[in-house]
Design a protein around this motif. Structure first.
Motif, short mmCIF file in Angstrom:
data_model
loop_
_atom_site.label_atom_id
_atom_site.label_comp_id
_atom_site.label_asym_id
_atom_site.label_seq_id
_atom_site.Cartn_x
_atom_site.Cartn_y
_atom_site.Cartn_z
N GLU A 138 -7.35 -1.21 -8.44
CA GLU A 138 -8.02 -0.08 -9.06
C GLU A 138 -7.38 1.20 -8.56
OE1 GLU A 138 -12.32 -0.35 -9.41
OE2 GLU A 138 -12.22 -2.42 -8.75
N ARG A 139 -7.86 2.32 -9.03
CA ARG A 139 -7.17 3.60 -8.83
C ARG A 139 -6.97 3.95 -7.36
NH1 ARG A 139 -9.97 8.13 -12.01
NH2 ARG A 139 -9.06 6.93 -13.70
N ASN A 140 -7.98 3.74 -6.54
CA ASN A 140 -7.88 4.11 -5.14
C ASN A 140 -7.41 2.91 -4.31
OD1 ASN A 140 -9.22 4.33 -2.27
ND2 ASN A 140 -8.91 6.42 -3.03
N LEU A 141 -6.22 3.00 -3.73
CA LEU A 141 -5.63 1.86 -3.05
C LEU A 141 -6.40 1.39 -1.81
CD1 LEU A 141 -1.77 2.39 -3.31
CD2 LEU A 141 -3.12 0.58 -4.31
N LEU A 163 0.82 -1.21 0.00
CA LEU A 163 0.00 0.00 0.00
C LEU A 163 0.85 1.26 0.00
CD1 LEU A 163 -2.99 -0.88 2.33
CD2 LEU A 163 -3.02 -0.48 -0.11
N GLU A 164 1.98 1.19 -0.70
CA GLU A 164 2.85 2.35 -0.91
C GLU A 164 3.16 3.03 0.42
OE1 GLU A 164 0.78 4.60 -3.90
OE2 GLU A 164 1.37 3.22 -5.49
N GLN A 165 2.79 4.30 0.58
CA GLN A 165 3.21 5.05 1.76
C GLN A 165 2.56 4.55 3.04
OE1 GLN A 165 1.20 6.19 -0.56
NE2 GLN A 165 -0.39 7.57 0.24
N PHE A 166 1.51 3.73 2.94
CA PHE A 166 0.85 3.23 4.14
C PHE A 166 1.57 2.03 4.75
CE2 PHE A 166 -2.56 4.98 1.39
CZ PHE A 166 -2.97 6.02 2.21
N SER A 167 2.46 1.40 4.00
CA SER A 167 3.03 0.13 4.41
C SER A 167 4.34 0.29 5.15
CB SER A 167 3.25 -0.77 3.18
OG SER A 167 2.03 -1.07 2.55
#
Length: 336
Positions: free
Chosen positions: A294-297, A217-221
């Motif tokens: 989809e667009r919104n992670l 989750l990119e910056q959330f991970s």
């Protein structure tokens, strides 16, 4: 019903706006929207399509809070939940909630040909939004030996451009099925360490592949710590799912198993069966899974954890603590 961008902002599509009345979400539909067969879209079409969705076994968990869906006049649909849950709105902006009638949609392109050689989409002249600039799109069915990239060519120049496919991520699932080799945590930890050792070389297999030692989750991970433990001797072969879509990376991973004397056997499963056969995973120990979000992670992440087309949902049945986290996620306001 809606469209959602990467920042979580909702925009109306088939529904031009919505309103909450306690636990009831009212959707107000656009007028004069036509299906590709020429018929007008009404609240009854939307109600029927959404009822079919929430009753579908694979999505039953995702929509477990929906109690009733009914038409209220020709252009209003009321969805009753157990309580007011804003998490439902972004779900109505995902691909699987598309509204259809007898497999016909309302989008900017309509299907005009579909056979083993070619699929053709043509611009729909009565689309309620902005008419597509392209008159038609053709998809040619290519042999497996061809590179899986999309190319466009302009007849006036003869030049060919390459369009990058969508980004996604890959996961290796170690299934702790009863009686299987991964029932023991130390066995899972050992394989985890072996995979971590070869992960930096993933680009040698695919130039668009990047090693990732954290969540997706990119910056959330955050980074996953590498578990410690002993070398494990496997007395039974690992049953490894083999499907065309992840064949190359699966065989690459098995080269490491060969080098360490780990026995395994392939279980060939077709791509469609790997998605739709909910029992195929019960006899598999290891599976390489590729996913395109989809667009919104955050929304896609929730769908990935709760719909039964996805391997995690099959595994979470054996992990009660994960279901508690999913319940908390589902009860969190979407903006948070």
């Amino acid at each position: 019903m809606f469209a959602i961008d990467a920042d979580g902002k909702l925009q109306g599509e088939l529904a031009h706006h919505y309103a909450w009345n306690g636990p009831v979400l009212s959707l107000y539909l656009r007028k004069d929207v036509r299906f590709h067969d020429g018929s007008l879209l009404t609240s009854k079409d939307v109600t029927k399509s959404l009822r079919k969705l929430v009753a579908y076994p694979a999505y039953a968990r995702s929509y477990r809070h929906v109690e009733h869906i009914q038409s209220n006049g020709p252009f209003q649909v009321d969805i009753t939940l157990d309580q007011q849950r804003h998490s439902l709105l972004p779900k109505l902006a995902t691909i699987h909630t598309s509204i259809s009638k007898d497999d016909v949609g309302t989008g900017p392109f309509q299907l005009t040909r579909n056979d083993p050689k070619k699929t053709i989409l043509s611009a729909f002249p009565n689309y309620y939004g902005i008419r597509a600039l392209l008159d038609r799109i053709e998809f040619l069915q290519m042999p497996d030996a061809y590179d899986p990239v999309y190319r466009t060519s302009r007849s006036d120049s003869g030049e060919t451009d390459t369009i990058a496919t969508q980004s996604g991520f890959g996961l290796v699932f170690l299934n702790p099925r009863p009686g299987g080799p991964f029932e023991r945590p130390e066995a899972r930890h050992y394989i985890h360490r072996l995979i971590a050792a070869i992960r930096p070389a993933i680009q040698s297999l695919n130039e668009r592949g990047f090693p990732n030692d954290r969540g997706f989750l990119e910056q959330f991970s955050s980074v996953h710590p590498l578990p410690e433990g002993p070398t494990v001797l496997f007395t039974q072969p690992l049953r490894i799912k083999l499907t065309d879509f992840t064949d190359k990376v699966t065989r690459w991973l098995c080269e490491t198993f060969d080098a360490h004397g780990i026995p395994y056997e392939f279980v060939p499963i077709g791509f469609k069966a790997s998605i739709t056969d909910f029992h195929a995973f019960e006899t598999i120990d290891l599976a390489v899974h590729a996913e395109v979000f989809e667009r919104n992670l955050p929304v896609a992440f929730h769908q990935f954890l709760t719909n039964d087309f996805s391997p995690p949902a099959k595994m979470f049945r054996q992990m009660p603590e994960m279901n508690k986290w999913i319940d908390r996620y589902d009860e969190t306001p979407f903006e948070d």
